[in-house]
Structure formats: structure tokens, C-alpha cells
Design a protein around this motif. Structure first.
Motif, PDB file in Angstrom:
ATOM      1  N   ARG A   1      22.952  31.553  15.588  1.00 31.68           N
ATOM      2  CA  ARG A   1      24.015  31.672  16.591  1.00 31.68           C
ATOM      3  C   ARG A   1      23.469  32.241  17.897  1.00 31.68           C
ATOM      4  O   ARG A   1      23.935  31.872  18.980  1.00 31.68           O
TER       5      ARG A   1
ATOM      6  N   ASP B   1      33.721  36.808  15.294  1.00 34.63           N
ATOM      7  CA  ASP B   1      34.634  36.376  14.227  1.00 34.63           C
ATOM      8  C   ASP B   1      33.875  36.086  12.941  1.00 34.63           C
ATOM      9  O   ASP B   1      34.333  36.404  11.835  1.00 34.63           O
ATOM     10  N   TRP B   2      32.712  35.476  13.102  1.00 32.04           N
ATOM     11  CA  TRP B   2      31.894  35.155  11.938  1.00 32.04           C
ATOM     12  C   TRP B   2      31.418  36.426  11.234  1.00 32.04           C
ATOM     13  O   TRP B   2      31.465  36.529  10.005  1.00 32.04           O
TER      14      TRP B   2
ATOM     15  N   GLN C   1      32.646  32.418  24.701  1.00 29.35           N
ATOM     16  CA  GLN C   1      33.280  31.823  23.516  1.00 29.35           C
ATOM     17  C   GLN C   1      32.328  31.871  22.315  1.00 29.35           C
ATOM     18  O   GLN C   1      32.746  32.175  21.191  1.00 29.35           O
ATOM     19  N   THR C   2      31.061  31.593  22.571  1.00 29.81           N
ATOM     20  CA  THR C   2      30.079  31.614  21.482  1.00 29.81           C
ATOM     21  C   THR C   2      29.914  33.021  20.921  1.00 29.81           C
ATOM     22  O   THR C   2      29.798  33.218  19.705  1.00 29.81           O
TER      23      THR C   2
ATOM     24  N   GLN D   1      32.218  35.308  20.998  1.00 27.73           N
ATOM     25  CA  GLN D   1      33.444  35.604  20.249  1.00 27.73           C
ATOM     26  C   GLN D   1      33.411  34.946  18.869  1.00 27.73           C
ATOM     27  O   GLN D   1      33.854  35.522  17.873  1.00 27.73           O
ATOM     28  N   GLN D   2      32.857  33.737  18.807  1.00 26.93           N
ATOM     29  CA  GLN D   2      32.703  33.068  17.520  1.00 26.93           C
ATOM     30  C   GLN D   2      31.747  33.861  16.625  1.00 26.93           C
ATOM     31  O   GLN D   2      31.947  33.962  15.412  1.00 26.93           O
TER      32      GLN D   2
END
Length: 590
Positions: A321, A383-384, A376-377, A379-380
Motif C-alpha cells: 500500500r 481502514d485496512w 484517499q489511499t 485513508q484506505q
């Protein structure tokens, strides 16, 4: 303890006695530490050692009405003990030597009978209540006295040899490793020699089955022995009755075969049989405990493995990521290179005179929505991370639930408790770990966790020197670099145009602008990478630390108990070996 006057032990046996006492003390400590064995066993060990300073202890056992008291009276040549067809021996009776016949109940509640029979100078006879299942209190008293015996005379009735209660009693008595002699009484009730032989064969086979060996068996008739002692009996009748009674061979064994040397050997062997049994019970308890602890150790190892796999998976996925974020920055860098090539050139000299226009164009063509995409990445990523931690605790809780089910099932399959305190501590700690995982999972709010992690990450980004603009401060850093380059170029353009050296100056400025831009981008990428990595590992360590803290009491308990059980097994083995060595030495007493 000093030897008492009249003790049958001689000076040369004192060393063996000292060894036995030391072993008894060690075994008592083991019993207290590890086993929920009958606490009376500790008392029994002390009583057995005390009995070594006393006379040879001959214990008479059997069902009521088997003729125990009658057999003793026949040996005494007098009706000293009460006989009857109902249970007449209500308490344990100690028959000892006295200058005259007398009887009283001592402070332990036992009947103390004295009688002037010469053989009682060396032997104490214990007449016990029957072992019949219908008289449980009598049976309990009998079994409690067995461990202290030096020789057990088991008296059975020829007309009903080895009833169910006798068989059960002999099976339990086998565990004490006692010297046992079987006396089959009331042979006068049998029709003839053939029936007697059938009874003796039956008794012999049952002894082999129940005791694991064939003891000496004496067929007797206490009734005929007592008849031979009646004053009215003639000399021939006395001889015939005494021969038919079988007491001649029985007495010869008791008073001649069991001479002083043999009685010393048996007496010194008495504690060994008790210790063998209790060492066996203690080994069984400790072995079962070790088996449970081994399962606990596997549980902890499995949790440790899950934790390690969790870290590895998280590290691997985080790297992937993070690469996605760096890819966005590298793409922006490539667009920046193209932008400088296209913008800082002689053909756009007049556009460069307007820095604000250049900055806006740079923001549009280079940055575009990169800042939004990176945010956004990230934030992903957040969340992950939150989802993975929640799933990790869910897996731990499910595993512990299964482990508790398996543990409870295994414990229920075991006979008795390993140790109530041990069982309680172990079960409580396992439940606390599972409850801790359940509480964490139940209170785990993904939105709150994500918000807190996002805030922590942004703080890290700011602390790394990336001033927050929009999501992560990317625009501020890059635009600042571009603006500086544009202003720098604008500041020298007039001189360049007036001097006519633009062809030489502008490419150099473009190269410098690109170099500074790339350096700024590298710095931005490095700082962002470091800030995110630091925060990721901080959160990952927090997650694993929470688990380690939750299982720490359980881990300490398992390790400590494993050390104790290993030490105990080593000690038990050493004691068993020493008991065997002492036994071999006793066998050589002559």
C-alpha cells in the motif's frame, strides 16, 4: 527419633531407617505441593515411620463372620476376643502383651487388649472390622490401618471365598504393596478333600488375578483348633482335631518362618510399599498436570505464531500500500519534469513573467487530483489497518474459545482432579485471556479507531515537516518549490533579455528548477514514507503489545508450572530409584 526399648530393629539397620525417614519427608513435601491426593496419606506416612520403632504389626482383615476373632483366639489358646455371627468387632482392636488379661478403649477410640501370650512380646496383632460393603464405616477403618501393617493376614471363609467386597478390597490393598498371607477358615464346613482343593484352587487363581502374585495360603478350621483346646478332649482327640484344624503349619509360619530377621525385613519394607504407591499416585498427578501444561504451551505457541503471521502479513501488505502512495508521487514527479521542460523555455518567456499564472498551471497539470488520491489511499490504508486488527482479535477469541472447549473436554476425560488449586488457576487464567480478547473485540469501534489512527498519522506528517494543506500537505511543499523556481527565473529574465543571453541562461535555470523540484519531491517522499512507517509500526506494536499484556499472566503461570512439574518428575524418579535401592538392600539382610 530415638529408638525405643524393645524395638526389633538392630543397630546395623539404623542407616536404612535414616534413609527411609529422609525419603518420607521428601515425599510428604511432594504430596503437599502437587497432589490433591487423600490428605490422610501424609498422616499415614508419619504413622508408618513411627511404627518402625514399635513391634511387628500383624493386621487381620476379612469380612465379618469369616472367623477373624476365632482364628486369633485359636492362636492364643483362649477366648480373648468376642466371637459371633453378627459384626462383633466394632472398632480396631490392638492385641498386645500384658502380664494379665485386660481390655480398655484408648484415646484413639481403639480397643487395647492385653494378654500374657509369649509371642505377643514381639508381635502386635490388629483385629479390624469387616470389609463388607454393608458396613462402610468398618471398611474405612480397616483400609486406613492397612498401610501401617508389616504383614496382612486376609481371612476368608471356605463356604463363600472371595465375595464381591473381598475382591474389591484386595484390589485396593494391592496398591500398598503389602506382604499378604491368605487364611481360608472354616474348612470343616466342606464335604471333603476334593471340595477343599477346589476352594484352594479358586482362591489361588483369584489371588493371582487380584494381587498379581500367589501368596501363601493356609487352610484352617478355627473351630476345630478351639475344640482341641477344650479340657474335656482326650489326648487322641486333641491330636486329631489339632491336625485337622491346619493350625500347626499356620503357627509354624507365623512364629518360626517369620523369625526376627524376617520380621525386621518386613518392617523395614513397610514404608517402601507405602512410598511406592504414593510415588506412583504423585507421578500420575504430575504427569497429567504436565500433559495439560503441554497443551497450554501449544496454545501459547499457536497464539505466538498467529501474532507473528499477523505481523508478517501486515508488513507485507503495508509495503504494497505504501508503494501505491509512492507510485502516485513518482507519477507526479514525472509530470513535473514534463511541466518544467514545457514551461521553462525561451518560447514561453513572457508567460514566466507571470508567476501566479505559472503556479496555477503547475497546480493544474502536475498536482491535479494527486493530493486527493494520496489522501484517499492513506485513508484506505487506515481502514485496512483497523479492519485487520479487529479480524486478528476475532481470530484470537475464536481460537481461545475452541481451546477452552477442548481443555474442558480433556479434563472431564481424566479421572479425578489434577489439583483443585492448579485446575482453578489454570482455568481462570485461560478464561481471563479469552475474556480480555472478547472485551477488546466487543468495545472495538472501527470508526473511532480509524479516526484516531488518521489523526495520529496526520500529526506524524505535520511533525515530519509537511505543513498540512488539504489532506497531507503535498500541495504546499511542491507548489512552494515550483513558485521559488518560477520567481527565480522571473527575477533574471529582464537581464537575460536585455543581454541577449537567454539561449544560455534558460536551459541552466530549467535544469536547476527540475533538480530542485526533484530533490523536494524526494524529500517529500522520504518524509512521508518515514512518517507513515513510524506510525504504522507504532500501531502494529500497540496491537501486539495488547495481546502480550493480555496473555502475560497465563504465560508466566504455564512456564512456572512447567518448571515445577519438570523438577517434580526428576525428584520423583530419584525417590523411586532410591526406594528400589533400599528395597534391594533390605532383601540382603541376614
Amino acid at each position: 527419633m530415638a529408638m525405643t526399648t524393645g524395638s526389633i530393629l538392630q543397630e546395623q539397620q539404623r542407616a536404612l531407617l535414616s534413609q527411609e525417614r529422609r525419603l518420607v519427608n521428601q515425599l510428604q513435601t511432594s504430596l503437599v505441593q502437587f497432589a490433591e491426593i487423600d490428605p490422610t496419606h501424609v498422616v499415614t506416612l508419619s504413622q508408618v515411620m513411627t511404627a518402625l520403632d514399635e513391634l511387628f504389626l500383624l493386621v487381620i482383615v476379612g469380612e465379618f463372620n469369616a472367623g477373624k476373632s476365632a482364628a486369633i483366639n485359636a492362636l492364643l489358646r483362649a477366648s480373648v476376643l468376642k466371637e459371633g455371627v453378627i459384626p462383633t468387632t466394632q472398632v480396631i482392636t490392638l492385641l498386645r502383651y500384658g502380664t494379665e488379661a485386660q481390655q480398655q478403649i484408648n484415646e484413639q477410640g481403639m480397643a487395647d487388649v492385653r494378654y500374657p501370650a509369649d509371642f505377643l512380646r514381639d508381635i502386635t496383632i490388629v483385629d479390624t472390622p469387616g470389609v463388607n460393603a454393608v458396613l462402610r464405616e468398618h471398611e474405612r477403618l480397616t483400609e486406613e490401618f492397612i498401610p501401617r501393617s508389616d504383614l496382612v493376614l486376609f481371612i476368608a471363609s471356605a463356604d463363600r471365598p472371595f465375595t464381591e467386597s473381598e475382591r474389591a478390597f484386595l484390589e485396593r490393598m494391592r496398591l500398598w504393596g503389602k506382604k499378604i498371607v491368605i487364611v481360608v477358615n472354616k474348612i470343616d464346613l466342606l464335604p471333603g478333600p476334593q471340595e477343599l482343593q477346589e476352594v484352594l484352587d479358586f482362591v489361588r487363581d483369584k489371588c493371582k488375578e487380584l494381587l498379581g502374585f500367589t501368596p501363601q495360603i493356609f487352610p484352617v478350621s478355627a473351630h476345630k483348633a478351639q475344640q482341641s483346646q477344650q479340657p474335656s478332649a482326650g489326648e487322641a482327640e486333641v491330636s486329631t482335631l489339632w491336625k485337622q484344624s491346619g493350625f500347626e503349619a499356620f503357627e509354624h509360619y507365623l512364629f518360626e518362618t517369620l523369625d526376627e530377621t524376617e520380621r525386621v525385613r518386613l518392617k523395614l519394607s513397610t514404608p517402601l510399599g507405602v512410598m511406592r504407591r504414593l510415588l506412583g499416585e504423585t507421578r500420575d498427578v504430575v504427569t497429567r498436570r504436565a500433559a495439560l501444561l503441554e497443551e497450554d504451551a501449544r496454545t501459547l505457541k499457536a497464539i505466538e505464531n498467529q501474532q507473528q503471521l499477523y505481523r508478517e502479513d501486515m508488513e507485507r501488505n503495508f509495503a504494497y500500500r505504501l508503494n501505491e502512495i509512492e507510485k502516485l508521487i513518482l507519477e507526479m514527479r514525472e509530470r513535473g519534469d514534463r511541466f518544467f521542460d514545457d514551461t521553462i523555455r525561451l518560447g514561453r518567456v513572457f508567460d514566466l513573467l507571470h508567476p501566479e499564472r505559472v503556479k496555477n498551471e503547475f497546480h493544474e497539470k502536475v498536482i491535479g487530483d494527486s493530493e486527493k488520491l494520496i489522501d484517499q489511499t492513506i485513508q484506505q490504508l487506515i481502514d485496512w489497518m483497523v479492519e485487520q486488527e479487529q479480524r486478528f482479535w476475532q481470530d484470537i477469541m475464536e481460537y481461545l474459545d475452541k481451546r477452552r472447549e477442548v481443555s474442558a473436554r480433556r479434563e472431564s476425560e481424566m479421572i479425578g482432579s489434577v489439583d483443585r488449586r492448579f485446575d482453578h488457576s489454570r482455568r481462570t487464567l485461560l478464561q481471563e485471556v479469552a475474556r480480555g480478547a472478547e472485551n477488546i473485540l466487543r468495545t472495538y469501534d472501527r470508526e473511532v479507531e480509524a479516526a484516531e489512527l488518521s489523526q495520529s498519522l496526520r500529526v506524524s506528517v505535520v511533525q515530519a515537516g509537511l505543513v498540512s494543506v488539504g489532506g497531507i500537505g503535498l500541495g504546499a511543499a511542491v507548489v512552494a518549490a515550483t513558485t521559488i523556481a518560477a520567481l527565480d527565473i522571473t527575477g533574471v529574465l529582464t537581464g537575460i533579455l536585455l543581454l541577449g543571453v537567454g539561449f544560455y541562461i534558460i536551459p541552466a535555470k530549467r535544469t536547476r528548477a527540475k533538480r530542485e523540484f526533484n530533490a523536494k519531491m524526494d524529500e517529500l517522499r522520504t518524509r512521508l514514507h518515514q512518517a507513515m512507517s513510524d506510525q504504522f509500526h507504532k500501531e502494529l506494536n500497540n496491537s501486539t503489545t495488547r495481546l502480550q499484556d493480555a496473555i502475560a499472566p497465563y504465560t508466566r503461570f504455564v512456564r512456572a508450572e512447567q518448571n515445577r512439574t519438570n523438577t517434580a518428575l526428576i525428584g520423583i524418579t530419584a525417590m523411586e530409584n532410591e526406594v528400589y535401592t533400599i528395597g534391594q538392600t533390605i532383601e540382603r539382610i541376614g
